[in-house]
Design an enzyme around this catalytic site. Structure first.
Site, PDB file in Angstrom:
ATOM      1  N   ARG A 165      28.175  31.318 -27.083  1.00  0.00           N
ATOM      2  CA  ARG A 165      27.410  30.229 -27.707  1.00  0.00           C
ATOM      3  C   ARG A 165      26.887  30.637 -29.083  1.00  0.00           C
ATOM      4  O   ARG A 165      26.782  29.793 -29.975  1.00  0.00           O
ATOM      5  CB  ARG A 165      26.244  29.824 -26.805  1.00  0.00           C
ATOM      6  CG  ARG A 165      26.709  28.977 -25.639  1.00  0.00           C
ATOM      7  CD  ARG A 165      25.536  28.336 -24.952  1.00  0.00           C
ATOM      8  NE  ARG A 165      25.977  27.276 -24.064  1.00  0.00           N
ATOM      9  CZ  ARG A 165      25.452  27.031 -22.868  1.00  0.00           C
ATOM     10  NH1 ARG A 165      24.457  27.779 -22.425  1.00  0.00           N
ATOM     11  NH2 ARG A 165      25.903  26.039 -22.140  1.00  0.00           N
TER      12      ARG A 165
ATOM     13  N   LYS B 266      30.490  16.698  -6.016  1.00  0.00           N
ATOM     14  CA  LYS B 266      29.956  15.419  -5.550  1.00  0.00           C
ATOM     15  C   LYS B 266      30.538  14.194  -6.234  1.00  0.00           C
ATOM     16  O   LYS B 266      30.651  14.157  -7.457  1.00  0.00           O
ATOM     17  CB  LYS B 266      28.450  15.408  -5.773  1.00  0.00           C
ATOM     18  CG  LYS B 266      27.672  16.176  -4.747  1.00  0.00           C
ATOM     19  CD  LYS B 266      26.223  15.971  -5.058  1.00  0.00           C
ATOM     20  CE  LYS B 266      25.284  16.640  -4.105  1.00  0.00           C
ATOM     21  NZ  LYS B 266      23.934  16.612  -4.685  1.00  0.00           N
TER      22      LYS B 266
ATOM     23  N   GLY C 293      30.111  22.039 -16.781  1.00  0.00           N
ATOM     24  CA  GLY C 293      29.695  23.444 -16.887  1.00  0.00           C
ATOM     25  C   GLY C 293      30.512  24.373 -16.009  1.00  0.00           C
ATOM     26  O   GLY C 293      30.993  25.413 -16.472  1.00  0.00           O
TER      27      GLY C 293
ATOM     28  N   GLY D  81      26.442  18.812 -18.913  1.00  0.00           N
ATOM     29  CA  GLY D  81      25.877  17.482 -18.673  1.00  0.00           C
ATOM     30  C   GLY D  81      26.076  16.546 -19.854  1.00  0.00           C
ATOM     31  O   GLY D  81      26.394  15.368 -19.674  1.00  0.00           O
TER      32      GLY D  81
HETATM   33  P1  ADP Z   1      31.134  20.711 -13.206  1.00  0.00           P
HETATM   34  O1  ADP Z   1      29.905  21.565 -13.419  1.00  0.00           O
HETATM   35  O2  ADP Z   1      32.345  21.266 -13.902  1.00  0.00           O
HETATM   36  O3  ADP Z   1      30.873  19.252 -13.536  1.00  0.00           O
HETATM   37  P2  ADP Z   1      30.557  20.390 -10.404  1.00  0.00           P
HETATM   38  O4  ADP Z   1      29.190  20.892 -10.648  1.00  0.00           O
HETATM   39  O5  ADP Z   1      30.731  18.956 -10.054  1.00  0.00           O
HETATM   40  O6  ADP Z   1      31.511  20.752 -11.635  1.00  0.00           O
HETATM   41  O7  ADP Z   1      31.229  21.185  -9.198  1.00  0.00           O
HETATM   42  C1  ADP Z   1      31.379  22.569  -9.186  1.00  0.00           C
HETATM   43  C2  ADP Z   1      31.201  23.144  -7.810  1.00  0.00           C
HETATM   44  O8  ADP Z   1      31.995  22.437  -6.856  1.00  0.00           O
HETATM   45  C3  ADP Z   1      31.614  24.575  -7.728  1.00  0.00           C
HETATM   46  O9  ADP Z   1      30.480  25.363  -7.525  1.00  0.00           O
HETATM   47  C4  ADP Z   1      32.577  24.625  -6.546  1.00  0.00           C
HETATM   48  O10 ADP Z   1      32.373  25.721  -5.692  1.00  0.00           O
HETATM   49  C5  ADP Z   1      32.271  23.347  -5.817  1.00  0.00           C
HETATM   50  N1  ADP Z   1      33.406  22.901  -4.996  1.00  0.00           N
HETATM   51  C6  ADP Z   1      34.654  22.616  -5.371  1.00  0.00           C
HETATM   52  N2  ADP Z   1      35.431  22.293  -4.328  1.00  0.00           N
HETATM   53  C7  ADP Z   1      34.650  22.362  -3.231  1.00  0.00           C
HETATM   54  C8  ADP Z   1      34.860  22.132  -1.847  1.00  0.00           C
HETATM   55  N3  ADP Z   1      36.055  21.776  -1.379  1.00  0.00           N
HETATM   56  N4  ADP Z   1      33.815  22.299  -1.007  1.00  0.00           N
HETATM   57  C9  ADP Z   1      32.622  22.656  -1.492  1.00  0.00           C
HETATM   58  N5  ADP Z   1      32.348  22.899  -2.777  1.00  0.00           N
HETATM   59  C10 ADP Z   1      33.351  22.739  -3.645  1.00  0.00           C
HETATM   60 MG    MG Z   2      28.137  21.812 -12.252  1.00  0.00          MG
END
Ligand code: ADP
Ligand code: MG
Length: 394
Positions: free
Chosen positions: A35, A201, A350, A373
């Site tokens: 960063r 989610k 992230g 975010g």
């Molecule tokens: P980002 O930060 O890129 O937007 P998210 O925060 O939505 O992504 O999701 C990231 C998390 O999702 C990771 O910590 C990962 O371990 C979890 N994850 C991915 N696939 C699964 C799964 N099948 N079951 C539980 N957790 C999961």
């Molecule tokens: Mg995340």
């Protein structure tokens, strides 16, 4: 169009640059200086053009006096001095006489870094609640304000919205680059346009899906969120991640966009994340006590067919529980496939950015957004508070 740093004559002007120096620091040592490096272009430009450069940034969250020791920006000043080959003067205050004197003594091309803006949160959350007087005070220290901190651009803080509301303002090169790249995903993306969504989610990403699905040709879904879709499609998902209150939303999407949404056909499962043994299951084979933790190899092959010919790819959300090696293959294989395409590849989120960088694909992607975010807010069409207040080009 918002003003950029290039729209101002900076010579002999006091210029506040709001950077994102929110880097991991352990025992005073910076563990990842990405960063800081990302902010160099704007700082160098300001110096080259004769500005007196005053840097502001937040670091971590400040809730107690101990946090102040942990989250001082002093190590950043040292690293920045090395990278710029120029002494960056660190003032361990966010306001007051010492700050004002240091600024009044500045010459052209000098750089000072003030202490962590969130030290102002200890009494009354002045930074994070955009205390009017604090924003005004910081603005009084300078002639021009440049926002180059994309990670907090969706926030209403004193160090962004507050200052920009009081003096002339523009964005820096990093923010400009982020907006330009993310805009390509919304305005006339080159087709075929494939979006990969994963992560934990559905509920975090409802607005994102709603805003992007009309623009994309295909939506490939993996990760934890895939299971609510699979449940909605009528499959047994065992003990996999499920958001019951999102089933009807997923069912409606599957119904409205039957040819756009592509779901996994096989899953890597285990009975717990610590399980030695994992299983490869087709849909319909998942047992009640199993948890789906990654997409399977056949799904990777299916996704590949969509990705190989695409011209634009946006990826948010890991394909599995990638923090554990045995559930990282889906995410890793997608990195490899995406890296080999000629598409405009943009990574947001992230954890996805972290996965792609840790797996060694940083230089193979066209753009990895620095704002988790913030990039998602932008793509779901929300207004970004600290961008809104920046001056428009004449
Ligand atoms: P980002 O930060 O890129 O937007 P998210 O925060 O939505 O992504 O999701 C990231 C998390 O999702 C990771 O910590 C990962 O371990 C979890 N994850 C991915 N696939 C699964 C799964 N099948 N079951 C539980 N957790 C999961
Ligand atoms: Mg995340």
């Amino acid at each position: 169009m918002k003003k950029t740093i290039k729209d101002f004559n900076l010579k002999n002007k006091k210029v506040i640059i709001r950077c994102d120096f929110n880097v991991p620091i352990q025992n005073g040592i910076i563990m990842d200086d990405n960063r800081i490096k990302e902010s160099l272009k704007t700082i160098r430009y300001a110096r080259k053009n004769g500005a007196k450069v005053i840097l502001l940034s937040h670091l971590g969250r400040i809730k107690s006096l101990e946090d102040k020791e942990k989250y001082t920006l002093k190590p950043v000043a040292q690293r920045l001095s090395q990278l710029l080959r120029k002494k960056v003067k660190f003032i361990n205050q966010t306001r007051g006489k010492e700050v004002e004197e240091a600024i009044s003594e500045m010459k052209e091309r000098d750089v000072i870094l003030l202490e962590n803006t969130r030290f102002e949160d200890l009494e009354g959350k002045k930074e994070s609640n955009n205390d009017k007087d604090l924003g005004k005070y910081w603005a009084s220290l300078a002639d021009i304000y440049i926002n180059d901190a994309f990670g907090t651009i969706h926030r209403n803080h004193a160090s962004n919205v507050g200052i920009a509301s009081n003096i002339k303002s523009a964005v820096g090169f990093l923010v400009e680059k982020e907006i330009k790249n993310l805009n390509k995903l919304i305005n006339k993306p080159k087709k075929p346009y494939v979006i990969i969504l994963g992560g934990s989610k559905v509920s975090d990403k409802i607005n994102l899906i709603g805003n992007l699905i009309t623009k994309a040709d295909y939506l490939l879904i993996g990760g934890g969120m895939a299971f609510t879709f699979l449940k909605a499609a009528g499959f047994n998902i065992g003990c996999s991640l499920l958001e019951k209150d999102q089933i009807s939303f997923c069912a409606k999407l599957l119904n409205d966009y039957p040819d756009k949404i592509v779901l996994p056909i096989d899953i890597i499962t285990a009975t717990s994340i610590n399980d030695e043994k994992t299983k490869e299951r087709f849909l319909g084979e998942i047992e009640d006590d199993e948890i789906g933790l990654d997409i399977g190899p056949k799904t990777v092959k299916v996704f590949k067919q969509y990705l190989d010919d695409s011209k634009t790819i946006f990826w948010n959300g890991p394909m599995g529980y990638f923090e554990i090696e045995k559930f990282a293959s889906g995410t890793k294989n997608l990195c490899k496939i995406i890296a080999a395409t000629n598409a405009n590849t943009i990574i947001g989120g992230g954890d996805t950015a972290r996965a792609v960088i840790e797996m060694g694909y940083k230089d193979k992607m066209k753009h990895i957004s620095t704002g988790g975010g913030a990039s998602l807010e932008f793509l779901q069409g929300s207004k970004l508070a600290a961008l809104e207040v920046i001056d428009e080009q004449e």
